[in-house]
Design an enzyme around this catalytic site. Structure first.
Site, PDB file in Angstrom:
ATOM      1  N   LYS A 225       0.812  -1.216   0.000  1.00 57.55           N
ATOM      2  CA  LYS A 225       0.000   0.000   0.000  1.00 57.55           C
ATOM      3  C   LYS A 225       0.846   1.267   0.000  1.00 57.55           C
ATOM      4  O   LYS A 225       2.055   1.258   0.271  1.00 57.55           O
ATOM      5  CB  LYS A 225      -0.966  -0.007   1.185  1.00 57.55           C
ATOM      6  CG  LYS A 225      -2.121  -0.994   0.977  1.00 57.55           C
ATOM      7  CD  LYS A 225      -3.197  -0.860   2.028  1.00 57.55           C
ATOM      8  CE  LYS A 225      -4.395  -1.741   1.669  1.00 57.55           C
ATOM      9  NZ  LYS A 225      -5.475  -1.678   2.677  1.00 57.55           N
ATOM     10  N   ARG A 259      -3.684 -10.002   5.153  1.00 54.88           N
ATOM     11  CA  ARG A 259      -4.143 -10.080   3.761  1.00 54.88           C
ATOM     12  C   ARG A 259      -3.011  -9.585   2.871  1.00 54.88           C
ATOM     13  O   ARG A 259      -2.603  -8.421   2.972  1.00 54.88           O
ATOM     14  CB  ARG A 259      -5.399  -9.223   3.582  1.00 54.88           C
ATOM     15  CG  ARG A 259      -5.996  -9.235   2.171  1.00 54.88           C
ATOM     16  CD  ARG A 259      -7.242  -8.355   2.124  1.00 54.88           C
ATOM     17  NE  ARG A 259      -7.860  -8.390   0.804  1.00 54.88           N
ATOM     18  CZ  ARG A 259      -7.537  -7.579  -0.198  1.00 54.88           C
ATOM     19  NH1 ARG A 259      -6.586  -6.659  -0.030  1.00 54.88           N
ATOM     20  NH2 ARG A 259      -8.151  -7.672  -1.363  1.00 54.88           N
TER      21      ARG A 259
END
Length: 282
Positions: A225, A259
């Site tokens: 991210k 995740r």
């Protein structure tokens, strides 16, 4: 926290952190968009993630990256349902990453075990759908705004980002419990990168142990991210080391599911972490 998590056909324990492998069937996801866009490619990729150590597969047919454009219900169904059907007997729980009640229902009918909803069941009809399927797991996430605009002007939480996230998730859990949903079906996600600045993301990660008071399993999704790029100054596909470091920081603070895109590398990192914490079985 409950000792087991009810997840469709499965009951999951958290004696060790579990890995959720990401299966994007999209042309525009921020990291691996178009890489596994065909049904066969997505199924092959997912089976490879299971071989690498994925404990759960998270299937998504619509990108929720910042600035992403929505897709129609039918288009999302066309992308995900054949993949779900192809993976139904792969041996691990299947998760559907969607906020659309229509997609949730079709996915559950096709064999999905877990609903992973960035809107935390706030879309009309979503709560009713998961109530129709009394065994499916549900992961609810904190998000400010909506994917297309959430990062344009994130709110100033002051020093209260973790408190705000906890309050939101507590309220959503209360509504779910009042609707008769078994607490053993509920998982929470702080929502890293969803309407939050890099500084807010790292404060939330630093203080994430405070969320354990909600007594629900915590999922952390930080893989590749922007928050990782903000401190490593690396492009999206060169953020493996930073992603693993952030995932381990989350696990150290109570996360029981991570995740990730990079299952094999994360599996090895968690194996070492587990050996440090719990010893080696020889």
């Amino acid at each position: 926290m409950n000792s087991t998590f009810l997840c469709g056909r499965f009951e999951l324990g958290f004696e060790r952190p579990l890995i959720m492998g990401i299966v994007n069937i999209t042309p525009d996801s921020f990291s691996d968009g178009s890489h596994h866009f065909s049904t066969n490619a997505a199924i092959d990729h997912a089976l490879g993630l299971v071989e690498q150590g994925a404990d759960i597969l998270d299937i998504g047919g619509e990108s929720t990256r910042p600035g992403s454009e929505p897709v129609s219900i039918q288009e999302e169904l066309n992308r995900v349902i054949p993949v779900i059907e192809g993976l139904r007997n792969c041996g691990v729980p299947l998760s559907i990453d969607t906020f659309k009640p229509e997609v949730m229902k079709a996915a559950l009918q096709s064999g999905v075990d877990l609903i992973n909803d960035i809107y935390a069941l706030r879309q009309p009809g979503a709560l009713e759908v998961v109530s129709e399927f009394p065994h499916c797991g549900i992961c609810i996430m904190h998000m400010h705004g909506e994917p297309k605009t959430m990062q344009v002007n994130p709110p100033d939480y002051g020093n209260n980002i973790t408190r705000e996230v906890a309050a939101f998730l507590r309220d959503r859990m209360k509504i779910m419990l009042q609707s008769g949903i078994d607490p053993r079906r509920i998982m929470i996600d702080p929502g890293f990168g969803f309407g939050k600045t890099a500084a807010q993301n790292f404060q939330l990660l630093r203080e994430m142990a405070d969320l354990n008071e909600l007594k629900a399993p915590i999922l952390v999704g930080v893989s590749r991210k922007t928050m990782i790029g903000a401190v490593t100054h690396k492009p999206v596909n060169d953020r493996l080391s930073g992603s693993i470091a952030a995932a381990l920081a989350g696990v150290a603070r109570g996360a029981v599911v991570v995740r990730v895109h990079d299952v094999a590398q994360t599996h090895d990192a968690l194996a070492v972490w587990n050996a440090v914490e719990f010893g080696v079985n020889e």
